[in-house]
Scaffold this motif. Structure first.
Motif, PDB file in Angstrom:
ATOM      1  N   PRO A  57       0.810  -1.235   0.000  1.00 19.48           N
ATOM      2  CA  PRO A  57       0.000   0.000   0.000  1.00 19.48           C
ATOM      3  C   PRO A  57       0.838   1.278   0.000  1.00 19.48           C
ATOM      4  O   PRO A  57       0.523   2.206  -0.730  1.00 19.48           O
ATOM      5  N   GLU A  58       1.922   1.307   0.786  1.00 19.92           N
ATOM      6  CA  GLU A  58       2.680   2.568   0.861  1.00 19.92           C
ATOM      7  C   GLU A  58       3.463   2.853  -0.421  1.00 19.92           C
ATOM      8  O   GLU A  58       3.850   3.975  -0.674  1.00 19.92           O
ATOM      9  N   GLU A  59       3.684   1.813  -1.212  1.00 16.99           N
ATOM     10  CA  GLU A  59       4.431   2.010  -2.460  1.00 16.99           C
ATOM     11  C   GLU A  59       3.537   2.437  -3.622  1.00 16.99           C
ATOM     12  O   GLU A  59       3.999   2.991  -4.608  1.00 16.99           O
ATOM     13  N   ARG A  60       2.274   2.148  -3.490  1.00 12.00           N
ATOM     14  CA  ARG A  60       1.386   2.353  -4.655  1.00 12.00           C
ATOM     15  C   ARG A  60       1.434   3.755  -5.257  1.00 12.00           C
ATOM     16  O   ARG A  60       1.584   3.896  -6.473  1.00 12.00           O
ATOM     17  N   PRO A  61       1.354   4.834  -4.376  1.00 16.64           N
ATOM     18  CA  PRO A  61       1.352   6.185  -4.988  1.00 16.64           C
ATOM     19  C   PRO A  61       2.603   6.433  -5.827  1.00 16.64           C
ATOM     20  O   PRO A  61       2.516   6.972  -6.930  1.00 16.64           O
ATOM     21  N   LYS A  62       3.763   6.020  -5.326  1.00 15.59           N
ATOM     22  CA  LYS A  62       5.013   6.270  -6.047  1.00 15.59           C
ATOM     23  C   LYS A  62       5.049   5.566  -7.385  1.00 15.59           C
ATOM     24  O   LYS A  62       5.415   6.155  -8.413  1.00 15.59           O
ATOM     25  N   ILE A  63       4.676   4.267  -7.301  1.00 13.10           N
ATOM     26  CA  ILE A  63       4.695   3.496  -8.553  1.00 13.10           C
ATOM     27  C   ILE A  63       3.707   4.083  -9.550  1.00 13.10           C
ATOM     28  O   ILE A  63       3.995   4.255 -10.742  1.00 13.10           O
ATOM     29  N   GLY A  64       2.533   4.449  -9.008  1.00 14.17           N
ATOM     30  CA  GLY A  64       1.508   5.041  -9.879  1.00 14.17           C
ATOM     31  C   GLY A  64       2.039   6.290 -10.575  1.00 14.17           C
ATOM     32  O   GLY A  64       1.893   6.462 -11.790  1.00 14.17           O
ATOM     33  N   GLN A  65       2.667   7.128  -9.753  1.00 20.35           N
ATOM     34  CA  GLN A  65       3.211   8.369 -10.303  1.00 20.35           C
ATOM     35  C   GLN A  65       4.250   8.086 -11.374  1.00 20.35           C
ATOM     36  O   GLN A  65       4.231   8.663 -12.458  1.00 20.35           O
ATOM     37  N   HIS A  66       5.145   7.154 -11.066  1.00 20.09           N
ATOM     38  CA  HIS A  66       6.200   6.780 -11.991  1.00 20.09           C
ATOM     39  C   HIS A  66       5.605   6.281 -13.308  1.00 20.09           C
ATOM     40  O   HIS A  66       6.000   6.694 -14.401  1.00 20.09           O
ATOM     41  N   ALA A  67       4.608   5.395 -13.178  1.00 18.28           N
ATOM     42  CA  ALA A  67       3.967   4.834 -14.379  1.00 18.28           C
ATOM     43  C   ALA A  67       3.336   5.940 -15.229  1.00 18.28           C
ATOM     44  O   ALA A  67       3.449   5.962 -16.453  1.00 18.28           O
ATOM     45  N   ASN A  68       2.714   6.908 -14.529  1.00 19.07           N
ATOM     46  CA  ASN A  68       2.097   8.020 -15.264  1.00 19.07           C
ATOM     47  C   ASN A  68       3.132   8.852 -16.003  1.00 19.07           C
ATOM     48  O   ASN A  68       2.900   9.276 -17.144  1.00 19.07           O
ATOM     49  N   VAL A  69       4.271   9.067 -15.354  1.00 14.34           N
ATOM     50  CA  VAL A  69       5.334   9.852 -15.997  1.00 14.34           C
ATOM     51  C   VAL A  69       5.804   9.131 -17.256  1.00 14.34           C
ATOM     52  O   VAL A  69       5.918   9.731 -18.337  1.00 14.34           O
ATOM     53  N   VAL A  70       6.047   7.817 -17.138  1.00 14.86           N
ATOM     54  CA  VAL A  70       6.517   7.053 -18.300  1.00 14.86           C
ATOM     55  C   VAL A  70       5.465   7.104 -19.424  1.00 14.86           C
ATOM     56  O   VAL A  70       5.780   7.366 -20.583  1.00 14.86           O
ATOM     57  N   LYS A  71       4.206   6.910 -19.011  1.00  8.64           N
ATOM     58  CA  LYS A  71       3.142   6.892 -20.036  1.00  8.64           C
ATOM     59  C   LYS A  71       3.069   8.237 -20.766  1.00  8.64           C
ATOM     60  O   LYS A  71       3.015   8.288 -21.999  1.00  8.64           O
ATOM     61  N   SER A  72       3.112   9.354 -20.005  1.00  9.02           N
ATOM     62  CA  SER A  72       2.982  10.624 -20.725  1.00  9.02           C
ATOM     63  C   SER A  72       4.243  10.943 -21.532  1.00  9.02           C
ATOM     64  O   SER A  72       4.160  11.569 -22.588  1.00  9.02           O
ATOM     65  N   GLU A  73       5.376  10.439 -21.061  1.00  8.04           N
ATOM     66  CA  GLU A  73       6.602  10.603 -21.848  1.00  8.04           C
ATOM     67  C   GLU A  73       6.438   9.890 -23.204  1.00  8.04           C
ATOM     68  O   GLU A  73       6.727  10.455 -24.260  1.00  8.04           O
ATOM     69  N   LEU A  74       5.936   8.648 -23.155  1.00  6.73           N
ATOM     70  CA  LEU A  74       5.730   7.902 -24.404  1.00  6.73           C
ATOM     71  C   LEU A  74       4.722   8.615 -25.297  1.00  6.73           C
ATOM     72  O   LEU A  74       4.895   8.735 -26.500  1.00  6.73           O
ATOM     73  N   GLU A  75       3.664   9.144 -24.653  1.00  6.68           N
ATOM     74  CA  GLU A  75       2.642   9.841 -25.443  1.00  6.68           C
ATOM     75  C   GLU A  75       3.202  11.087 -26.128  1.00  6.68           C
ATOM     76  O   GLU A  75       2.920  11.345 -27.293  1.00  6.68           O
TER      77      GLU A  75
END
Ligand code: DAH
Length: 347
Positions: A57-75
């Motif tokens: 649970p405590e890791e979820r926000p970070k991973i989520g944020q990271h995933a979003n950064v990668v996704k928008s970078e690809l976009e």
């Protein structure tokens, strides 16, 4: 991909792979394929998003944020690649489709009237100047008009002059000459005087060769009035030939036979190729036959509704194709209907 480290690593790998693959993208098609692979519903980055709920649970926000950064970078890389491709395509097209305004233009093909039509129009013009009006008559005729009313009864040997196309309907034929129009016109105008020309296509059941066609044009002349004489015939036709072929052309009349005229004649003109010396155009005679003519037979005048005691007339029949052949040295009448552009475009 249970823990944070694995997912973080996965995201880095995904980004790496996607950006490397993007370097090889150079067309709208490969770009579309790239988008499906790296940003589509079953792409790896989407898998990462699905994994997040299973992480600590405590890791979820970070991973989520990271995933979003990668996704928008690809976009955003996708968008800029798309723009590059469009730009490249545009400049490529501009380079290759440029218009060379210094090239010579292409001449559009010009249409023209058929040589037979041109000749007909010239005949109309000349005869109109001489006071003749165009009268149009039917191409499908009855035996009565094509023959009988023109003083050619059934079984008369003169019928052999006209090889006829019969139809399956008794008495209905294709006109073999424009002469039946004389009767139609007389019926319409009698007892008034007439001075008309009757143009149109006629049909003959012929064996085709260089001088025989199964269809060709004729122009008929008819003048009926109170004091029309053979002199009028001669003067009118001589004038017509001179206006058609040139003032220097000499004509002569030769006795002939047609059932609808009496007397009948044929008009010849001095050969326009050899001026009378004799050549292969005039078969050595020095003369060319140009039309048939005569004084309208009293029986024909009567059949047309005129009293032959009070009225007289002259008639003539000529062939526009033959006139064109003589003028232009055309040696095969079949050219007129062959529709060969190499022939037609010469006139
Ligand atoms: N009808 C004739 C033919 O086709 C041509 C002709 C001859 C017409 C003499 C005439 C004429 O009007 O007087 O052979």
């Amino acid at each position: 991909m249970e823990d944070k480290k694995d997912l973080t690593l996965a995201l880095q790998t995904i980004k790496q792979k996607a950006l490397t693959a993007l370097k090889n993208v150079n067309s709208p098609e490969t770009l579309d394929a790239w988008k499906i692979t790296f940003l589509g519903r079953s792409s790896e980055i989407m898998q990462v998003f699905k994994e997040i709920p299973h992480a600590a649970p405590e890791e979820r926000p970070k991973i989520g944020q990271h995933a979003n950064v990668v996704k928008s970078e690809l976009e955003s890389q996708f968008e800029s690649t798309k723009q590059h491709i469009q730009q490249d395509l545009l400049s490529h097209n501009l380079e290759h489709e440029k218009l060379d305004v210094t090239l010579p233009g292409r001449k559009p093909q010009r249409g023209r009237l058929h040589i037979a039509t041109q000749t007909l129009q010239e005949i109309y013009r000349i005869l109109a100047e001489m006071g003749f009006q165009v009268y149009r008559s039917r191409e499908v005729e009855s035996d009565e008009y094509n023959f009988e009313l023109l003083n050619i009864p059934a079984h008369h040997p003169a019928r052999d002059l006209w090889d006829t196309f019969y139809t399956t309907k008794e008495g209905v034929i294709l006109r073999t000459h424009t002469s039946p129009g004389q009767i139609h016109a007389m019926h319409e105008f009698a007892p008034d005087p007439v001075r008309i020309l009757l143009p149109g296509i006629v049909y003959r059941y012929e064996q085709m060769d260089a001088s025989h066609e199964i269809q060709f044009n004729q122009v008929e002349l008819l003048a009926v009035g109170n004091n029309i004489t053979f002199s009028h015939l001669r003067g009118t036709l001589d004038e017509f030939v001179k206006r058609m072929f040139g003032t220097g052309v000499e004509t002569r009349l030769r006795p002939s036979y047609f059932p609808f005229t009496e007397p009948s004649a044929e008009m010849d003109m001095k050969c326009i190729a050899c001026h009378g010396k004799g050549c292969n155009v005039c078969s050595g005679t020095g003369w060319l036959e140009i039309l048939g003519c005569g004084m309208v037979h009293p029986t024909v005048l009567k059949n047309g509704g005129y009293d032959p005691e009070k009225f007289s007339g002259f008639a003539a029949g000529l062939g526009p194709e033959r006139i064109a052949m003589l003028r232009y040295g055309i040696d095969d009448i079949r050219n007129f209907w062959a529709n060969d552009i190499r022939f037609l475009s010469q006139f």
